[in-house]
Design an enzyme around this catalytic site. Structure first.
Site, PDB file in Angstrom:
ATOM      1  N   GLY A 158     -23.396  35.226   7.670  1.00 14.61           N
ATOM      2  CA  GLY A 158     -22.278  34.289   7.541  1.00 14.61           C
ATOM      3  C   GLY A 158     -22.269  33.340   8.474  1.00 14.61           C
ATOM      4  O   GLY A 158     -22.962  33.375   9.801  1.00 14.61           O
ATOM      5  N   CYS A 159     -21.920  32.173   8.005  1.00 12.35           N
ATOM      6  CA  CYS A 159     -22.040  31.060   9.130  1.00 12.35           C
ATOM      7  C   CYS A 159     -21.329  31.141  10.336  1.00 12.35           C
ATOM      8  O   CYS A 159     -22.007  30.725  11.435  1.00 12.35           O
ATOM      9  CB  CYS A 159     -21.784  29.842   8.214  1.00 12.35           C
ATOM     10  N   ASN A 160     -20.057  31.321  10.320  1.00 11.71           N
ATOM     11  CA  ASN A 160     -19.585  31.655  11.649  1.00 11.71           C
ATOM     12  C   ASN A 160     -20.200  32.542  12.391  1.00 11.71           C
ATOM     13  O   ASN A 160     -20.283  32.614  13.708  1.00 11.71           O
ATOM     14  CB  ASN A 160     -18.215  31.935  11.275  1.00 11.71           C
ATOM     15  N   THR A 163     -23.329  31.540  14.115  1.00 11.13           N
ATOM     16  CA  THR A 163     -23.183  30.732  15.057  1.00 11.13           C
ATOM     17  C   THR A 163     -22.744  31.122  16.535  1.00 11.13           C
ATOM     18  O   THR A 163     -23.532  30.994  17.526  1.00 11.13           O
ATOM     19  CB  THR A 163     -22.095  29.573  14.853  1.00 11.13           C
TER      20      THR A 163
END
EC number: 1.2.1.38
Length: 357
Positions: A158-160, A163
Site C-alpha cells: 500500500g502506498c501510504n 511510505t
C-alpha cells in the site's frame, strides 16, 4: 531474455502506471492487458498517454486470459484479485498491487477489509529493514529484498503503508525510537483512491481545500504499517495514530511521522540510524541535515526521499518522506520487486529522476 507480461486492471491509474514503466523495461514484453467494463476497447482510449501501446486491446479479466504468461501484474480493486490468483496454474511470477495478499493475520483482514482472506505473499518493499534471529538468538538485520530473490508470488505494498514503514523502520531496528505513540499525518493525492468516479474526488470538491479522511484509526493501511514495524524488530505491538489528508495534487504522498526517542539517545545516533540503513540504496535516499523533500521532487520517479530532524524539546524524531504514490508507492515497487525475484538488476526499467516543474 524476454518475459511475457499481462496486466490485469490495465484501464485504471495503477494499471496505467505499470504499463508506463513496463513499456520502457528492456526485458519485459507486454502482451496482454485486461479490463472490466472497458474490455473489447482499445487500451489507448483508457490510457491515451501510452502511445507506444496503442496496438493493444483490453480483454476480459479471466484466469484463462492471464494464465500462460511469464509474469502477471494485478492492478485490481481490493478483494478482487484473490479469486484470479488462486486459479493461475502456469504463471512463473504473479505480482498483486492490491491488498489481497499483503496481510499475514486473517484477523487484520477481517477488521479492515472483510470478505474472503487470501494467504500472504512475499512483501514487495525491497529496502524495508527486517529483523531476524541467529541460532544463538542474536538479532540479524537484513532487507526485504533478500526474501524477494526467487519469489514467485509478490504482494506490492500500500502506498501510504510503505511510505510510513520506510520512514520509521530504521529507527526501530536501531533501537533509537519507541514503537508506541507514533503519529503520522499524510498529505496524499486522490489518484491513490483509483479511477472510479466518486463525488469527494471531483475537482470541484478538491480544489482549494484539504480534506482529512479515515480519521481515528480506520484506514486500511494501518495493519500493514504495524506488520512492517513488527518485522523491523519493534518491541511490543506498535501503536500508530494515522491520519491521511486529501490535497489538490493528482499524485504524491508527503508523510510527516513523529516518534519518541529512546531516552539517552543522541541526535547524532538518531540520524545515523537512517543514514546507515539507506546508505547503499538507490531508490530510498536520506537528505542532508536541514533539508526536507517535496512531492514534486519525486513525480514520476521510483524514489522515496526522506528528511529528518530531532525535536529535542519534545523528545521526538520528525521524519518527512515524499514519494509518488503511483510510481514508488505502487507500480515502481512492483516492478523493482519483480526484477529482484527474476534475478534482473534491481533498477532495470526504473528511474531516480523525477519530472519538473
Amino acid at each position: 531474455m524476454s518475459y511475457s507480461v499481462a496486466v490485469a486492471g490495465a484501464s485504471g491509474y495503477a494499471g496505467g502506471e505499470l504499463l508506463r514503466l513496463l513499456a520502457q523495461h528492456p526485458e519485459f514484453e507486454i502482451r496482454t492487458v485486461t479490463g472490466h467494463s472497458s474490455a473489447g476497447r482499445p487500451l489507448i482510449e483508457s490510457q491515451p498517454q501510452l502511445r507506444s501501446l496503442a496496438h493493444l486491446t483490453l480483454q476480459e479479466t479471466t484466469p484463462e486470459v492471464l494464465d500462460g504468461h511469464d509474469i502477471v501484474f494485478f492492478a485490481l480493486p481490493h478483494g478482487a484479485s484473490g479469486e484470479f490468483t488462486a486459479q493461475l496454474t502456469s504463471v512463473r511470477l504473479a505480482v498483486d498491487c492490491g491488498a489481497d495478499h499483503r496481510l499475514t493475520d486473517p484477523a487484520d483482514w477481517d477488521a479492515f477489509y472483510g470478505g474472503e482472506y487470501h494467504e500472504a505473499w512475499t512483501y514487495g518493499v525491497p529496502e524495508l529493514i527486517v529483523a531476524e534471529r541467529a541460532a544463538d538468538g542474536a538479532p540479524i538485520w537484513t532487507h526485504q529484498r533478500e526474501h524477494l530473490a526467487g519469489a514467485t508470488r509478490i504482494a506490492a505494498p500500500g502506498c501510504n503503508a510503505s511510505t510510513v514503514a520506510l520512514s520509521l523502520a530504521p529507527g526501530i531496528a536501531a533501537g533509537v525510537i519507541e514503537a508506541h505513540d507514533i503519529v503520522s499525518v499524510l498529505a496524499v493525492g486522490p489518484s491513490g483512491a483509483g479511477k472510479a468516479a466518486k463525488t469527494n474526488l471531483l475537482g470541484a470538491e478538491l480544489m482549494g481545500t484539504a480534506n482529512p479522511y479515515a480519521v481515528g484509526g480506520t484506514h486500511r493501511h494501518i495493519p500493514e504499517i504495524r506488520q512492517a514495524l513488527r518485522g523491523a524488530g519493534a518491541a511490543g505491538e506498535p501503536s500508530i495514530s494515522f491520519t491521511p489528508v486529501l490535497v489538490p495534487m493528482s499524485r504524491g504522498i508527503l508523510a510527516t511521522s513523529t516518534a519518541r526517542i529512546v531516552p539517552g539517545t543522541s541526535a547524532a545516533q538518531v540520524r545515523a540510524a537512517w543514514e546507515d540503513a539507506y546508505a547503499a540504496e538507490t531508490f530510498v535516499q536520506v537528505l542532508p541535515e536541514g533539508q526536507f523533500p517535496r512531492t514534486a521532487d519525486t513525480l514520476g520517479a521510483n524514489t522515496c526521499l526522506i528528511g529528518l530532524a530531532v525535536d529535542e524539546a519534545a523528545g521526538r524524531v520528525v521524519v518527512v518522506a515524499a514519494l509518488d504514490n503511483l510510481a514508488k508507492g505502487t507500480a515502481g515497487a512492483a516492478i523493482q520487486s519483480a526484477n529482484i525475484a527474476l534475478g534482473i538488476p534491481e533498477a532495470t526499467g526504473l528511474s531516480i529522476n523525477g519530472v519538473a516543474p
